[in-house]
Design a protein around this motif. Structure first.
Motif, PDB file in Angstrom:
ATOM      1  N   GLY A 295      -3.356  37.789  34.033  1.00 19.92           N
ATOM      2  CA  GLY A 295      -3.815  39.168  33.965  1.00 19.92           C
ATOM      3  C   GLY A 295      -3.063  40.042  32.997  1.00 19.92           C
ATOM      4  O   GLY A 295      -3.407  41.212  32.813  1.00 19.92           O
ATOM      5  N   GLY A 296      -2.025  39.515  32.351  1.00 19.08           N
ATOM      6  CA  GLY A 296      -1.254  40.295  31.399  1.00 19.08           C
ATOM      7  C   GLY A 296      -1.328  39.701  30.013  1.00 19.08           C
ATOM      8  O   GLY A 296      -2.061  38.748  29.748  1.00 19.08           O
ATOM      9  N   PHE A 297      -0.546  40.275  29.103  1.00 20.30           N
ATOM     10  CA  PHE A 297      -0.587  39.836  27.711  1.00 20.30           C
ATOM     11  C   PHE A 297       0.795  39.764  27.092  1.00 20.30           C
ATOM     12  O   PHE A 297       0.956  39.241  25.994  1.00 20.30           O
ATOM     13  N   TRP A 298       1.813  40.283  27.772  1.00 19.32           N
ATOM     14  CA  TRP A 298       3.178  40.236  27.246  1.00 19.32           C
ATOM     15  C   TRP A 298       4.132  40.144  28.427  1.00 19.32           C
ATOM     16  O   TRP A 298       4.168  41.032  29.271  1.00 19.32           O
ATOM     17  N   ALA A 299       4.907  39.061  28.476  1.00 25.42           N
ATOM     18  CA  ALA A 299       5.762  38.813  29.639  1.00 25.42           C
ATOM     19  C   ALA A 299       7.240  38.865  29.292  1.00 25.42           C
ATOM     20  O   ALA A 299       8.070  38.474  30.119  1.00 25.42           O
ATOM     21  N   TRP A 300       7.594  39.329  28.090  1.00 26.73           N
ATOM     22  CA  TRP A 300       8.978  39.316  27.625  1.00 26.73           C
ATOM     23  C   TRP A 300       9.552  37.909  27.694  1.00 26.73           C
ATOM     24  O   TRP A 300      10.720  37.703  27.986  1.00 26.73           O
ATOM     25  N   ASP A 301       8.694  36.929  27.449  1.00 23.95           N
ATOM     26  CA  ASP A 301       9.128  35.543  27.329  1.00 23.95           C
ATOM     27  C   ASP A 301      10.112  35.449  26.153  1.00 23.95           C
ATOM     28  O   ASP A 301       9.932  36.096  25.129  1.00 23.95           O
ATOM     29  N   PRO A 302      11.199  34.645  26.281  1.00 24.47           N
ATOM     30  CA  PRO A 302      12.178  34.573  25.191  1.00 24.47           C
ATOM     31  C   PRO A 302      11.575  34.203  23.844  1.00 24.47           C
ATOM     32  O   PRO A 302      12.037  34.677  22.801  1.00 24.47           O
ATOM     33  N   VAL A 303      10.559  33.352  23.834  1.00 23.01           N
ATOM     34  CA  VAL A 303       9.958  32.971  22.552  1.00 23.01           C
ATOM     35  C   VAL A 303       9.079  34.098  22.016  1.00 23.01           C
ATOM     36  O   VAL A 303       8.981  34.304  20.805  1.00 23.01           O
ATOM     37  N   GLU A 304       8.426  34.846  22.901  1.00 24.50           N
ATOM     38  CA  GLU A 304       7.723  36.054  22.455  1.00 24.50           C
ATOM     39  C   GLU A 304       8.717  37.023  21.821  1.00 24.50           C
ATOM     40  O   GLU A 304       8.463  37.605  20.754  1.00 24.50           O
TER      41      GLU A 304
END
Length: 677
Positions: free
Chosen positions: A238-247
């Motif tokens: 349901g989201g688009f940006w998770a503050w994933d380290p690779v993001e």
């Protein structure tokens, strides 16, 4: 055959890069122009070798040659054609192939562009730096990241790509655009190093690399936005940006490059911020190598990262060498890097750009700290720490709001100094628009100071942009007597860099407002339904009609049909699904999204029909998500506009005056308010 051809391409690429470095170095050492002319030609050898290696890998993928280990691990006979082609960048070794192909293209384009300056030491040193980067990545493929390893006993069929990498056509666009962005920063990095080595660190190297930098920035921007879209459409959370380290690793060079694109205007205009600009572009390249390390070393467990590999130490050593060389060059040239200009007053455009840059640097530091600190803690103390979304949201939101404010006022400020009258004339109407927007938002029930401020600052920035377009078009109409459409078109053509930048700012405003709306107004629920049952979420009624199962050689999918009604209107039938792929036991969810200008209805299948025929679905009513993608399109449009050539104004010859006719005095002219950036 294919393995031999691919290894030949990699070996030729490494040889071309190494020989090119040697020939160019000899030409610089001996001051012999013919060696410099010959040396630049090795750049085209690098591109040709990369094309050969990539073609060999694609040939192997398309023909399902499972004698290659890479093909056996990332391809299968049932894999659709699109994802067979994109298998080139579906894993570590193939992604390095794509890297050298993009790098070869940028280096060849640069060598062709500066073919008439092949004997210029600045261009020669830039070619040496670019070839050195290419040599490193070719060496990786000759060593720990060899994509052409063969199997003694080839399997009859391969494992296929990662299930998440064969579930959406954005796989064909998101990674290549990221590579175009990240790899493209090699060109300004090479010229920055060349400027420091040759001592020519004025404004010339900036003009030489402006378009390459803007192309890289634009591609990285669109790549990040497409990645967010992919996450939204594929991962089902349901989201688009998770503050994933690779993001975050892709975001970091974007932040420093954005700061560079703003501060470079100050150096070109006033000759200031030389050390700062060099530091920004050198840091941007270092952060692209950090992103490569995080993605390809296996230190992170992420959907974006590749498996554990042996190239992590290689990338860390390369990053250390690049960082040490960059810092050493700046210290070496420190005394000569002093800028001839200075800031005259805090209330000026150059001051605003400096504040803007400090905010970008602060934002990059916050993201870098949250990304790298857990890795350092685990490496030094053996502790596994997690820095999650609350940290990033809490630390980045105030900085983002300040950046939105600076985006509104910086373009409106004049250079050197601003009087109170100028500030009032240029900022009063946009400020009224921002204040009125905040009052309307509060009256409509918006709660949360962050959301209200985001709406107000967005309107403030948008009002300033509209005003600049209006002032420029009005000045053109007065000078040329043209209609509004013609005056606007000619105004933009005369200064595409300025107005392209303003269009990019419009896209940023769209994204900022969409992010604020999403965080404030999104509603999420899980509901359990029997066939024919309904549930209502935020005025949307979801009815479970039935389910079906489909099977193919690629996957087996269970989907459910859900009908959506809102306010008495039938919005259609949507079908979220869960799919299982060969070789995997976990199901991969595929959401179904009903997109609207104000709200998306985001449906996911949480659990398949049980023995009683009941299903569990996730229903998210997401606010204004489509404006993220609209904002990305506007940014792309603005970038293309800023890259377009400037249209020179034709001067119409005046008729010669008659003999005894006095020449009239020219009327006093008033300089237009909009100053070219």
């Amino acid at each position: 055959m294919k393995a031999s051809l691919g290894i030949l391409g990699v070996a030729l690429g490494a040889s071309s890069a190494g020989l090119g470095i040697c020939v160019l170095a000899r030409g610089l050492w001996k001051h012999e122009d013919r060696w410099l002319i010959v040396g630049r030609r090795f750049v085209f050898g690098v591109l040709g070798a990369a094309i050969v290696a990539v073609a060999a890998m694609e040939w192997a993928l398309l023909t399902h040659d499972f004698s290659l280990q890479y093909v056996a691990e990332n391809n299968a006979r049932a894999t659709p054609l699109l994802f067979t082609i994109t298998g080139l960048w579906a894993n570590l070794e193939g992604s390095i192939l794509l890297w050298v192909l993009v790098l070869g293209g940028f280096l060849a384009f640069t060598a062709h562009k500066f073919r008439h300056r092949a004997t210029d030491p600045l261009v020669a040193w830039a070619n040496i730096v670019g070839l050195a980067v290419a040599l490193f990545f070719f060496a990786l493929m000759l060593g720990p990241a060899n994509p052409f390893r063969t199997l003694s006993s080839p399997p009859l069929d391969g494992s296929g790509p990662n299930a998440l990498l064969q579930d959406h056509p954005l796989m064909a666009f998101h990674p290549p655009l990221l590579y175009l962005g990240l790899v493209g920063f090699t060109i300004p990095f090479a010229f920055a190093v060349a400027a420091l080595i040759t001592g020519r660190f004025g404004e010339g190297w900036l003009a030489d690399t402006r378009k390459a930098t803007l192309i890289a920035w634009g591609c990285l921007t669109i790549g990040i936005i497409l990645g967010a879209w992919w996450s939204y459409e594929v991962l089902g959370w349901g989201g688009f940006w998770a503050w994933d380290p690779v993001e975050n690793a892709a975001l970091l060079p974007w932040l420093t490059a954005t700061a560079f694109l703003h501060s470079v205007i100050v150096q070109e205009r006033r000759g200031m911020l030389r050390v700062w600009n060099l530091s920004l572009i050198l840091s941007t390249f270092c952060l692209t190598i950090l992103a490569t390390f995080l993605t390809r070393s296996g230190v992170l467990n992420s959907v974006h990262s590749f498996t554990v590999s042996d190239i992590g130490p290689w990338l860390l050593v390369f990053l250390g060498v690049v960082a040490a060389a960059s810092i050493g060059l700046i210290f070496w040239r420190g005394d000569r890097l002093r800028s001839p200009g200075k800031i005259d007053t805090p209330v000026s455009r150059e001051s605003a750009f400096l504040v803007n840059n400090l905010l970008f640097a602060g934002l990059a530091f916050v993201v870098l700290l949250g990304t790298v600190f857990p890795l350092l803690a685990e490496a030094l103390q053996g502790k596994q720490l997690s820095v999650g979304e609350p940290y990033f949201n809490r630390m980045t939101t105030p900085i983002a709001l300040l950046l939105l404010f600076m985006m509104a006022i910086a373009p409106a400020l004049p250079w050197r100094a601003a009087t109170a009258d100028v500030l009032r004339r240029r900022l009063l109407l946009p400020a009224y628009a921002g204040g009125a927007t905040m009052l309307i938002a509060l009256a409509l029930g918006t709660r949360g100071i962050t959301t209200v401020l985001a709406f107000g600052l967005g309107a403030f920035a948008l009002g300033g942009i509209v005003r600049q377009f209006a002032v420029g078009a009005r000045a053109r109409r007065r000078a040329e007597g043209e209609g509004w459409p013609t005056a606007t078109r000619h105004m933009i053509g005369a200064n595409p860099r300025l107005y392209g930048g303003l269009v990019v700012h419009v896209g940023i405003v769209c994204i900022a407002v969409a992010l604020a709306s999403f965080s404030a107004f999104t509603v999420r629920r899980e509901v359990s339904l029997a066939r024919g049952g309904s549930a209502t979420v935020s005025g949307y009624t979801i009815t479970y009609l039935g389910n079906k199962t489909t099977s193919s050689a690629q996957k087996r999918s269970v989907s459910v049909e859900l009908q959506i009604h809102h306010g008495g209107s039938d919005l259609g039938v949507y079908a979220p699904a869960i799919s299982t792929f060969p070789g995997t036991s976990d199901g991969i969810g595929t959401p179904s999204v009903r997109t609207g200008l104000l709200r998306d209805v985001y449906l996911t299948l949480v659990s398949s029909p049980n023995q009683k025929g009941r299903i569990t679905i996730g229903v998210d009513i997401n606010a204004m998500v489509v404006w993220l993608w609209i904002g990305g399109f506007v940014i792309a449009l603005g970038t293309l506009l800023a890259l377009s050539p400037r249209v020179r104004r034709r001067v119409r010859p005046e008729p010669a005056p008659l003999a005894d006719t006095p020449t009239p005095e020219p009327p006093p002219t008033r300089e237009p308010e909009v100053v070219g950036v």
